[in-house]
Design a protein around this motif. Structure first.
Motif, PDB file in Angstrom:
ATOM      1  N   LYS A  26     -49.991 -29.908  45.164  1.00 38.93           N
ATOM      2  CA  LYS A  26     -49.162 -30.784  45.994  1.00 38.93           C
ATOM      3  C   LYS A  26     -47.923 -30.043  46.458  1.00 38.93           C
ATOM      4  CE  LYS A  26     -50.480 -34.947  43.507  1.00 38.93           C
ATOM      5  NZ  LYS A  26     -50.019 -36.062  42.689  1.00 38.93           N
ATOM      6  N   THR A  27     -47.521 -30.324  47.687  1.00 42.47           N
ATOM      7  CA  THR A  27     -46.271 -29.785  48.200  1.00 42.47           C
ATOM      8  C   THR A  27     -45.328 -30.942  48.484  1.00 42.47           C
ATOM      9  OG1 THR A  27     -47.103 -29.788  50.463  1.00 42.47           O
ATOM     10  CG2 THR A  27     -47.346 -27.752  49.226  1.00 42.47           C
ATOM     11  N   ASP A  28     -44.075 -30.630  48.422  1.00 40.48           N
ATOM     12  CA  ASP A  28     -43.035 -31.607  48.684  1.00 40.48           C
ATOM     13  C   ASP A  28     -42.970 -31.886  50.192  1.00 40.48           C
ATOM     14  OD1 ASP A  28     -41.085 -33.210  47.684  1.00 40.48           O
ATOM     15  OD2 ASP A  28     -39.573 -31.638  47.492  1.00 40.48           O
ATOM     16  N   PRO A  29     -42.950 -33.142  50.635  1.00 43.98           N
ATOM     17  CA  PRO A  29     -42.893 -33.421  52.076  1.00 43.98           C
ATOM     18  C   PRO A  29     -41.645 -32.820  52.735  1.00 43.98           C
ATOM     19  CG  PRO A  29     -43.317 -35.446  50.856  1.00 43.98           C
ATOM     20  CD  PRO A  29     -43.061 -34.380  49.853  1.00 43.98           C
ATOM     21  N   GLU A  30     -40.517 -32.819  52.028  1.00 40.22           N
ATOM     22  CA  GLU A  30     -39.298 -32.242  52.587  1.00 40.22           C
ATOM     23  C   GLU A  30     -39.462 -30.730  52.778  1.00 40.22           C
ATOM     24  OE1 GLU A  30     -39.029 -34.154  49.657  1.00 40.22           O
ATOM     25  OE2 GLU A  30     -38.504 -36.004  50.714  1.00 40.22           O
ATOM     26  N   ARG A  32     -42.329 -29.138  53.268  1.00 37.19           N
ATOM     27  CA  ARG A  32     -43.239 -28.921  54.402  1.00 37.19           C
ATOM     28  C   ARG A  32     -42.490 -29.041  55.725  1.00 37.19           C
ATOM     29  NH1 ARG A  32     -47.136 -32.102  51.490  1.00 37.19           N
ATOM     30  NH2 ARG A  32     -46.553 -33.872  52.767  1.00 37.19           N
ATOM     31  N   GLN A  33     -41.618 -30.043  55.819  1.00 34.94           N
ATOM     32  CA  GLN A  33     -40.844 -30.239  57.052  1.00 34.94           C
ATOM     33  C   GLN A  33     -39.894 -29.072  57.280  1.00 34.94           C
ATOM     34  OE1 GLN A  33     -41.230 -32.417  59.454  1.00 34.94           O
ATOM     35  NE2 GLN A  33     -39.530 -31.561  60.612  1.00 34.94           N
ATOM     36  N   LYS A  36     -41.832 -26.075  58.490  1.00 37.55           N
ATOM     37  CA  LYS A  36     -42.215 -26.244  59.892  1.00 37.55           C
ATOM     38  C   LYS A  36     -41.038 -25.915  60.804  1.00 37.55           C
ATOM     39  CE  LYS A  36     -43.928 -29.626  63.226  1.00 37.55           C
ATOM     40  NZ  LYS A  36     -43.190 -28.982  64.290  1.00 37.55           N
TER      41      LYS A  36
END
Length: 75
Positions: A26-30, A32-33, A36
């Motif tokens: 799992k990766t942290d959504p923050e 990943r953002q 990006k």
């Protein structure tokens, strides 16, 4: 058996039970953002560099040289 570790902002979990071994990544959504956004900025730099006549190889050499200088200062 439960094992968990975090590497480069990615959570790895290994669990063994009567059904078998389960791997979870799992990766942290923050994170990943943020990745990006950074990669988008690097793409913009690369596009601007190409317009100015700087090749991808020159950019990579510059960043590698800058990274080595910064690394050697920390020693």
């Amino acid at each position: 058996m439960d094992r968990r570790t975090r590497l480069a902002g990615i959570d790895f979990a290994l669990k063994r039970d009567e059904e078998g071994i389960h791997l979870s990544i799992k990766t942290d959504p923050e994170r990943r953002q943020a990745q990006k956004e950074v990669f988008d900025m690097l793409d913009q730099v690369r596009i601007a560099a190409r317009r100015a006549g700087v090749s991808d190889a020159e950019l990579m050499a510059y960043w590698a040289r800058s990274g080595l200088k910064g690394w050697s200062k920390r020693q």
